[in-house]
Scaffold this motif. Sequence first.
Motif, PDB file in Angstrom:
ATOM      1  N   GLU A 369       0.674  -0.978   0.112  1.00 24.83           N
ATOM      2  CA  GLU A 369       0.111   0.255   0.317  1.00 24.83           C
ATOM      3  C   GLU A 369       0.913   1.461   0.167  1.00 24.83           C
ATOM      4  O   GLU A 369       0.717   2.045   0.042  1.00 24.83           O
ATOM      5  CB  GLU A 369      -0.861  -0.224   0.942  1.00 24.83           C
ATOM      6  N   SER A 397      -5.041   3.506 -12.692  1.00 24.15           N
ATOM      7  CA  SER A 397      -6.014   2.546 -11.119  1.00 24.15           C
ATOM      8  C   SER A 397      -4.979   3.874  -9.515  1.00 24.15           C
ATOM      9  O   SER A 397      -5.593   3.683  -9.227  1.00 24.15           O
ATOM     10  CB  SER A 397      -5.508   1.194 -11.073  1.00 24.15           C
ATOM     11  N   ASP A 400      -6.220   6.688  -9.765  1.00 25.14           N
ATOM     12  CA  ASP A 400      -8.027   6.721  -9.455  1.00 25.14           C
ATOM     13  C   ASP A 400      -7.903   6.612  -7.626  1.00 25.14           C
ATOM     14  O   ASP A 400      -8.608   7.435  -6.908  1.00 25.14           O
ATOM     15  CB  ASP A 400      -8.523   5.185  -9.943  1.00 25.14           C
ATOM     16  N   GLN A 401      -6.978   5.565  -6.823  1.00 21.87           N
ATOM     17  CA  GLN A 401      -7.090   5.510  -5.530  1.00 21.87           C
ATOM     18  C   GLN A 401      -6.350   6.654  -4.906  1.00 21.87           C
ATOM     19  O   GLN A 401      -6.547   6.725  -3.894  1.00 21.87           O
ATOM     20  CB  GLN A 401      -5.915   4.035  -5.204  1.00 21.87           C
TER      21      GLN A 401
END
Length: 435
Positions: A369, A397, A400-401
């Motif tokens: 993470e 992605s 996006d996160q």
Amino acid sequence: MKQLPILILTILTLGALSVMAKSRPQTTSQEDVRKADYIYLEALRAKSQGRNDVAYSLLQRARELNADDKDIGVELSLYLLRLSQNDSTLLDDAMVMLRDYNEANPSDLYNGSRYALLNEQLLNRDEAVRTWGRLHTYYPDHLEITYRYANALGMGGSEEDRDRAIAVYDSVEIAEGKSIPLTTKKIQLYFTRQDTTSILAEADRLRESSPKNVEFQVFSGDIYSMFGRTDEAKAFYDAACEIDPSSGLAYYSRAQFYNSLGDSAAFNREVFQALQQKSLDVETKLAILRSYIQEMYNDSTQLPRVGQLFDVLIDQHPHEHDIHALYARYLIVTKDYAKAAEQTERSLDLDPADQEGWEMLTSLYLQEEQLEKAKAAIKRSFRYYPEDGRQYLVLGSIYDQMGEREKAPQEYARALELIDSTDIKTISRIYGAMG
């Protein structure tokens, strides 16, 4: 009437045709000989220019004019062989021409070797043996021919032929000295007889020819171990380690011996000693380590020892990309993702042209993470692989996160441009992300 096998008929046919060719009266006129010679030279010129269809036609015509010219025949045979995949008649014609040429030119090394190899492929063993044997008489010092002759003798045939093959190998040993490849070839022939005594004696002769040779001691250990003679085998492995205490080969061979006996403690000890030897090349050490990891994978108590082995190797070879890369993959299996990312970073510093390494580093940071590090890794990878569509998909992605959704669509669009149109699974993922 009982039919002869096809191979025997083929050999008899080739022999009969050759005899007929030799006994045929000379009926070719001098004019046709001259024409054939001229056309033959034109064919060679066409061949040199890459006009093979013209060369083939010219050779056919030259052959029609002078069927007795062996040079024309051997040149034409090359074309017939190419065309003979599904035509046994063309193949037979080509082999007759080759045989006729070689009977007239028995010392021609190139065409003789080609003819012998073709007979091997066609399973005409006797003709292959005859041809290799004849070449061997002309070129007794040509080792490749000698080996071919001995191999042909040893493949099938009678016990007498295998004895002749062994005698040929013996003659090479007299000239070149004993070696493991030569001894192995003789042992293989003894295996066909299930002659254990001769096999062990051959290993003994090799070892006794140079008692201080570590490889010969190890080879003897391997042979004796194969026959369950474990006490003698261990003595040979021990001798190898005593002769050269820095030999990784000696320690690793002894490790494999202990492993075959189920002695895990001795196996572990010997593997450690093998990997600590500086004389052992990196590729061999990596092969040992991969084998060791497979052996130890199901025993969780041994996993720390694997880590220690990697520490030893990295200390010895800190700048070897493959060691760091293998360590990273091992750490992924043990789910130590943070340390795996660290090792992958090191491997990429050493070899940044590792595309799979960049994708793995990105994945490891995502697993932990650490989005910023993952994004940075992708952007660094674009210096080396700017058209890696999968990395653009992952970058989109990540945006996006991270809440930077206005940046994601252009990354998805770029991924869509680069991904192979047949990669339906990845394309579906891209459209899903865009949706």
